[in-house]
Design a protein around this motif. Structure first.
Motif, short mmCIF file in Angstrom:
data_model
loop_
_atom_site.label_atom_id
_atom_site.label_comp_id
_atom_site.label_asym_id
_atom_site.label_seq_id
_atom_site.Cartn_x
_atom_site.Cartn_y
_atom_site.Cartn_z
N LYS A 311 0.82 -1.21 0.00
CA LYS A 311 0.00 0.00 0.00
C LYS A 311 0.86 1.26 0.00
O LYS A 311 0.46 2.29 -0.54
CB LYS A 311 -0.94 0.00 1.22
N THR A 312 2.06 1.17 0.62
CA THR A 312 2.89 2.37 0.72
C THR A 312 3.30 2.88 -0.66
O THR A 312 3.30 4.09 -0.91
CB THR A 312 4.16 2.08 1.55
N ALA A 313 3.61 1.97 -1.56
CA ALA A 313 4.00 2.40 -2.91
C ALA A 313 2.82 3.08 -3.60
O ALA A 313 3.00 4.06 -4.32
CB ALA A 313 4.48 1.19 -3.71
N VAL A 401 -4.31 8.72 5.00
CA VAL A 401 -4.36 8.20 6.37
C VAL A 401 -4.02 6.72 6.32
O VAL A 401 -4.74 5.95 5.69
CB VAL A 401 -5.76 8.39 6.98
N ASP A 402 -2.91 6.35 6.96
CA ASP A 402 -2.51 4.94 6.93
C ASP A 402 -3.12 4.22 8.13
O ASP A 402 -3.29 4.79 9.19
CB ASP A 402 -0.98 4.84 6.98
N GLU A 403 -3.42 2.94 7.93
CA GLU A 403 -3.96 2.10 9.00
C GLU A 403 -5.16 2.78 9.65
O GLU A 403 -5.21 3.01 10.84
CB GLU A 403 -2.89 1.79 10.05
N GLN A 404 -6.11 3.06 8.83
CA GLN A 404 -7.30 3.82 9.18
C GLN A 404 -7.98 3.40 10.48
O GLN A 404 -8.45 4.22 11.24
CB GLN A 404 -8.29 3.71 8.02
N VAL A 556 1.49 -2.83 13.51
CA VAL A 556 1.24 -2.20 12.22
C VAL A 556 2.49 -1.78 11.48
O VAL A 556 3.40 -1.21 12.05
CB VAL A 556 0.32 -0.96 12.37
N GLY A 557 2.51 -2.10 10.24
CA GLY A 557 3.42 -1.46 9.31
C GLY A 557 4.89 -1.81 9.30
O GLY A 557 5.52 -1.74 8.27
N VAL A 558 5.45 -2.17 10.46
CA VAL A 558 6.90 -2.34 10.52
C VAL A 558 7.39 -3.32 9.45
O VAL A 558 6.82 -4.38 9.27
CB VAL A 558 7.34 -2.82 11.92
MG MG Z 1 1.63 -0.27 5.60
#
Ligand code: MG
Ligand code: ADP
Length: 667
Positions: A311-313, A401-404, A556-558
């Protein structure tokens, strides 16, 4: 809450419905009872009418005490022939026991810890309805802690017997019988006032609302209950959808979209320097986003993609579209670790192509208002501090907004209002089951990344008991010896006195260090200072630390592709969706990954839940299962599920009704 939405739906010129009058207008509700009812959140007549029964008793025919069967709950009717308190020599334990007779046999009923009112209430000669079940075949027949209802012959009697009766949720001082009478009287007096909502349903398929309200309390057959529930649930979903869709309409009328579809001037060099090619799924989503950002109304899009789907890309490419169009971008993450990780990524990606990247988290003020206004195109990355920082983000074209799910709806709205109606992209890694998506995010369009980037090793998941821990640590040692890294997760920061069985990072950290001696172990939890956290993460990324002992903070996310082992202890203390998120930290590189869930939970349901993770890696399947097993609170966090409280609707099983409601409101 459902009731008040329904009220809000009626046109303003209509006079206030009598259903909105205080519950005290029901005969039998005085000041004192009105006060008791507020504890059940019953304030108006309508609240009372929409107070759903917790169960039903079929009192059309009573069972004889003689015919009671073990473990089958039933209602019997009997007179008290003896009663008294038993005291036990040791300690202060008491028991109240009384014996009922219905002419066929006797039934003993007992309550541990006798209450002072019991001897008067359960007086010899009084007649009761008793609901309970036999625990075993032994004589005398015994119910422990049954529910009872005093039979008071009088004009009301027909409400309580010779029919299927409701048993409502109660509060101390209010009996089932009183509650039932109040609901009955409210129905008698106000049934004609229960109108169809403005959005009409097909009454060939559904009972009229007034009928449904009667049926939910006093069904003719037990099968009527579900029919009535569906009708009332549909009304709730219609009201909710109405709210969501009118919010969106209002928003669209108010706002004009900033032209942000870009011209590829930055996108081209960006994609050329990227060390991978976008997947087809990522490219498709970007097409949708580009269309939105060049459209008439500001984009409001939810991007769903399982952990690791990239999703980051997609966020970066969307940001470039706005930047190319001369606007700035804000990217908001739920934790500092995540904001910093994004910051590093975007610096690496964007600075070579001349875009300035700024970080703002709670603990560190890294940019000043003057800096903001001076620079040209830039992207601001931060936590919720972006909201509360007290500065304006000028020329804001896009908010990401990431990880809504970690943010409330209100916070999302605040950020959007910061600018001149910027485009909004919310990204979530928690696959939200469609029922929730349609209700909670009904005002957002949804894109899904349904394909994982290639070249990833598989994740194998195992559920084990603590007996196997030594072996598991041998396994971890073997993996880190061969160059990989591991996460070890515990539910708590510190051991609580109340529950010593739940492991905590601060204590286990030392054990892990001992078990993995010769390797470096890092510690990460919410109470560690940000600077230290950052240092630990940097060392872990650089493989200076081989094993990270952490709380679910790392959920999340790491993103550390070399980490291939995840051990989670006391796994039963996490929600399924959360475990899936945690597991998403591994399986990001080319090596095969392993997730080991340790749990000694005996409960078959707890074991069944963990088994789901062994069986599937599909986030949507896991989220659906979690919703069924634990309700929406787990997935949404307290704040959001609180706003969603439905009396009759059930988010876990009413997808069809929600769809119907959506269509009805659209029309
Ligand atoms: Mg992510
Ligand atoms: P998430 O959707 O969980 O936020 P990320 O955006 O963090 O996932 O991506 C996970 C990893 O996959 C990152 O290391 C990222 O660089 C990599 N990645 C993203 N897109 C692709 C792709 N198309 N091909 C290969 N790797 C990719």
């Amino acid at each position: 809450m459902a009731a008040c939405i329904l009220r809000a739906m009626s046109a303003p010129e209509k006079s206030i419905s009598p259903l909105a009058s205080p519950v005290a207008t029901v005969w039998g509700v005085g000041e004192e009872r009105a006060k008791l009812l507020t504890r059940l959140e019953i304030f108006t007549v309508e609240d009372l009418l929409l107070h759903p029964p917790r169960r039903y008793e079929d009192r059309r025919k009573f069972l004889s005490i003689r015919d009671l069967k073990v473990a089958e709950p039933a209602t019997v009717r009997g007179k008290i022939i003896a009663a008294g308190i038993k005291r036990f020599k040791k300690g202060t334990r008491t028991m109240f026991e009384c014996v009922f007779d219905d002419g066929t046999a006797r039934l003993h009923c007992r309550w541990w810890q006798a209450q002072p009112w019991m001897p008067d209430w359960y007086a010899v000669g009084r007649e009761f309805l008793i609901y309970g079940k036999l625990d075993d075949e032994k004589k005398p027949r015994t119910f422990t802690h049954p529910e009872t209802e005093l039979v008071e012959p009088g004009e009301d009697e027909f409400i309580h017997v010779n029919r299927i009766v409701p048993v409502h949720p109660l509060t101390e001082g209010l009996t089932a019988r009183v509650m039932r009478s109040l609901v009955w009287r409210a129905l008698e007096k106000f049934e004609n006032e229960i109108a169809e909502p403005d959005i009409k349903l097909d009454l060939k398929i559904f009972p009229a609302r007034a009928n449904a309200v009667r049926m939910i309390h006093f069904p003719e057959e037990l099968s009527d209950v579900e029919i009535a529930r569906q009708r009332l649930a549909l009304d709730e979903f219609v009201a909710l959808q109405f709210q969501i869709q009118s919010r969106r309409k209002k928003f669209e009328a108010l706002s004009k979209a900033l032209p942000c579809s870009g011209d590829n001037r930055l996108m081209k060099p960006f994609l050329a320097q990227l060390d991978f090619k976008l997947t087809a799924a990522q490219a498709n989503v970007l097409k949708e986003i580009r269309a939105d950002m060049g459209g008439k109304h500001p984009m409001r899009r939810l991007l769903q993609g399982d952990v690791g789907s990239g999703k980051t890309a997609v966020a970066a490419c969307s940001a470039l579209m706005a930047l190319e169009s001369g606007f700035n971008v804000a990217l908001m993450a739920p934790t500092e670790i995540l904001a910093e990780q994004h910051f590093r990524n975007f610096q690496k990606w964007f600075e070579p192509i001349g875009i300035s990247v700024q970080l703002q988290t709670g603990s560190r003020k890294t940019f000043e208002q003057s800096q903001i206004t001076n620079r040209k195109s830039q992207i601001f990355i931060g936590t919720h501090a972006l909201l509360t920082g007290g500065f304006d983000l000028p020329k804001l074209g896009l908010v990401i907004v990431d990880e809504q799910h970690k943010f409330g709806v209100a916070q999302r709205e605040t950020l959007v209002r910061k600018g001149n109606y910027p485009h909004l992209l919310v990204m979530t890694a928690t696959p939200i089951p469609r029922t929730l998506g349609l209700t909670l995010y009904g005002d957002l369009d949804v894109s899904v990344i349904d394909e994982m980037p290639g070249g990833r090793g598989a994740i194998k998941t195992f559920v084990r008991t603590t007996v196997k821990l030594l072996k598991v640590f041998d396994f971890i040692r073997e993996k880190i010896s061969s160059g990989r890294q591991a996460y070890i997760v515990y539910p708590r920061v510190e051991v609580a006195d109340t529950d010593k069985d739940i492991k905590a990072v601060t204590k286990e950290f030392e054990n892990v260090q001992r078990a993995l001696n010769g390797f470096k172990v890092g510690l990460l939890h919410g109470r560690i200072k940000p600077a230290e956290k950052e240092k630990t993460m940097a060392e872990f990324r650089a493989n200076k630390i081989q094993t990270l002992v952490a709380t679910s903070l790392i959920e999340v996310g790491v993103d550390v592709p070399n980490a291939t082992v995840m051990l989670i202890e006391n796994a039963e203390h996490f929600g399924l969706a959360q475990l899936h998120q945690l597991r998403g930290r591994i399986g990001r590189g080319a090596h095969e990954s392993f997730c080991i869930l340790i749990s000694d939970a005996q409960h078959p349901e707890a074991q069944a839940r963990l088994k789901i993770l062994e069986e599937t890696n599909d986030g949507f399947k896991i989220a659906e299962a979690d919703l069924k097993l634990r309700g929406p609170g787990e997935l949404l966090g307290q704040q959001q599920s609180g706003a969603m409280r439905l009396r009759f609707g059930n988010l876990a099983k009413d997808l069809n009704l929600i769809r119907q409601a959506r269509e009805l409101v659209k029309k």
